[in-house]
Design a protein around this motif. Structure first.
Motif, PDB file in Angstrom:
ATOM      1  N   UNK A 148       0.851  -1.189   0.000  1.00  0.00           N
ATOM      2  CA  UNK A 148       0.000   0.000   0.000  1.00  0.00           C
ATOM      3  C   UNK A 148       0.885   1.236   0.000  1.00  0.00           C
ATOM      4  N   UNK A 149       0.581   2.146  -0.917  1.00  0.00           N
ATOM      5  CA  UNK A 149       1.297   3.409  -1.059  1.00  0.00           C
ATOM      6  C   UNK A 149       0.275   4.533  -0.947  1.00  0.00           C
ATOM      7  N   UNK A 150       0.666   5.635  -0.347  1.00  0.00           N
ATOM      8  CA  UNK A 150      -0.227   6.797  -0.248  1.00  0.00           C
ATOM      9  C   UNK A 150       0.335   7.949  -1.060  1.00  0.00           C
ATOM     10  N   UNK A 151      -0.542   8.558  -1.860  1.00  0.00           N
ATOM     11  CA  UNK A 151      -0.229   9.799  -2.570  1.00  0.00           C
ATOM     12  C   UNK A 151      -1.060  10.901  -1.921  1.00  0.00           C
ATOM     13  N   UNK A 152      -0.405  11.811  -1.233  1.00  0.00           N
ATOM     14  CA  UNK A 152      -1.120  12.855  -0.507  1.00  0.00           C
ATOM     15  C   UNK A 152      -1.589  13.954  -1.457  1.00  0.00           C
ATOM     16  N   UNK A 153      -2.874  14.316  -1.397  1.00  0.00           N
ATOM     17  CA  UNK A 153      -3.349  15.449  -2.185  1.00  0.00           C
ATOM     18  C   UNK A 153      -2.664  16.735  -1.736  1.00  0.00           C
ATOM     19  N   UNK A 154      -2.735  17.792  -2.547  1.00  0.00           N
ATOM     20  CA  UNK A 154      -2.181  19.079  -2.112  1.00  0.00           C
ATOM     21  C   UNK A 154      -2.782  19.497  -0.769  1.00  0.00           C
ATOM     22  N   UNK A 155      -1.956  20.067   0.082  1.00  0.00           N
ATOM     23  CA  UNK A 155      -2.388  20.610   1.383  1.00  0.00           C
ATOM     24  C   UNK A 155      -2.962  19.544   2.309  1.00  0.00           C
ATOM     25  N   UNK A 156      -2.663  18.278   2.065  1.00  0.00           N
ATOM     26  CA  UNK A 156      -3.138  17.196   2.921  1.00  0.00           C
ATOM     27  C   UNK A 156      -1.948  16.308   3.294  1.00  0.00           C
ATOM     28  N   UNK A 164       1.870   3.962   8.299  1.00  0.00           N
ATOM     29  CA  UNK A 164       1.127   2.710   8.117  1.00  0.00           C
ATOM     30  C   UNK A 164       1.388   2.041   6.776  1.00  0.00           C
ATOM     31  N   UNK A 165       1.965   2.768   5.818  1.00  0.00           N
ATOM     32  CA  UNK A 165       2.093   2.244   4.456  1.00  0.00           C
ATOM     33  C   UNK A 165       3.559   2.038   4.081  1.00  0.00           C
ATOM     34  N   UNK A 166       3.750   1.386   2.927  1.00  0.00           N
ATOM     35  CA  UNK A 166       5.106   1.109   2.446  1.00  0.00           C
ATOM     36  C   UNK A 166       5.836   2.390   2.056  1.00  0.00           C
ATOM     37  N   UNK A 167       5.109   3.310   1.386  1.00  0.00           N
ATOM     38  CA  UNK A 167       5.711   4.561   0.920  1.00  0.00           C
ATOM     39  C   UNK A 167       4.627   5.623   0.817  1.00  0.00           C
ATOM     40  N   UNK A 168       5.035   6.881   0.902  1.00  0.00           N
ATOM     41  CA  UNK A 168       4.087   7.995   0.800  1.00  0.00           C
ATOM     42  C   UNK A 168       4.791   9.185   0.168  1.00  0.00           C
ATOM     43  N   UNK A 169       4.037   9.950  -0.613  1.00  0.00           N
ATOM     44  CA  UNK A 169       4.609  11.119  -1.287  1.00  0.00           C
ATOM     45  C   UNK A 169       3.484  12.098  -1.621  1.00  0.00           C
ATOM     46  N   UNK A 170       3.801  13.382  -1.757  1.00  0.00           N
ATOM     47  CA  UNK A 170       2.793  14.367  -2.150  1.00  0.00           C
ATOM     48  C   UNK A 170       2.602  14.374  -3.666  1.00  0.00           C
TER      49      UNK A 170
END
Length: 200
Positions: A148-156, A164-170
């Motif tokens: 599971x990867x998270x892509x953060x929306x702008x300003x979030x 909690x996830x493998x990777x995350x980025x804006x």
């Protein structure tokens, strides 16, 4: 497979860029987030029809219809708005507001369901809502081979979700700029859907 928290994305876009990028091609955006060796198996877009403003409802309906006509791999999953009486403690006045319901639960269920049925190897969640952490942890327990990867929306942003996830980025502005729907989208029955004039 990409799971999109519609209102989290919408309000992040609005906070950071106004209405400039609301005419967003979600399938193109989802595709831009993949690694070169990955294939998009589906996009799940979780939203709810607004109830408090006729103009907003018309713009949203136009947008959702345009997505349905333009994005072959997109599924729109509707939640709902629930009436809620709000009040002022100082003056005692009350009014009816609306609260979006069911999105978090719907994303959680879809994430688990599609993981268990082996519809993806990697799930990309577009949201900054830490309420999704239990769903991510549950997927890891049930399907430990899924990523599971998270892509953060702008300003979030959510520190807990990032952990909690493998990777995350804006999601950067370049991806938003490059993933806009055509100004006019033609439906299967020949109707023309135009980008709302306020979304500039």
């Amino acid at each position: 497979m990409v799971f999109i928290d519609g209102f989290n994305l919408y309000y992040g876009l609005k906070q950071k860029y106004g209405r400039r990028y609301h005419w967003l091609d979600l399938e193109a955006l989802a595709t831009s987030l993949l690694k070169p060796w990955q294939t998009l198996t589906g996009v799940k877009y979780f939203t709810a029809r607004v109830r408090n403003d006729a103009g907003s409802l018309q713009r949203q309906s136009t947008y959702l219809d345009a997505l349905g006509a333009h994005c072959a791999n997109l599924e729109i999953i509707d939640g709902r708005f629930q009436e809620k009486v709000r009040g002022c403690r100082q003056c005692g006045s009350t009014w009816t507001g609306y609260e979006e319901k069911e999105t978090d639960v719907s994303i959680a269920i879809a994430l688990l369901e599609h993981g268990v049925t082996d519809d993806f190897d990697t799930a990309v969640i577009i949201s900054g809502d830490s309420d999704l952490c239990p769903a991510v942890r549950a997927l890891k327990r049930v399907c430990p081979d899924k990523e599971v990867v998270v892509a953060f929306p702008p300003a979030r942003w959510s520190h807990d979700l990032k952990l909690a996830v493998l990777a995350a980025f804006p999601i950067g502005v370049a991806k938003l700029r490059q993933a806009q729907l055509p100004v006019e989208v033609i439906t299967d029955d020949g109707h023309t859907l135009k980008r709302p004039g306020r979304w500039v």
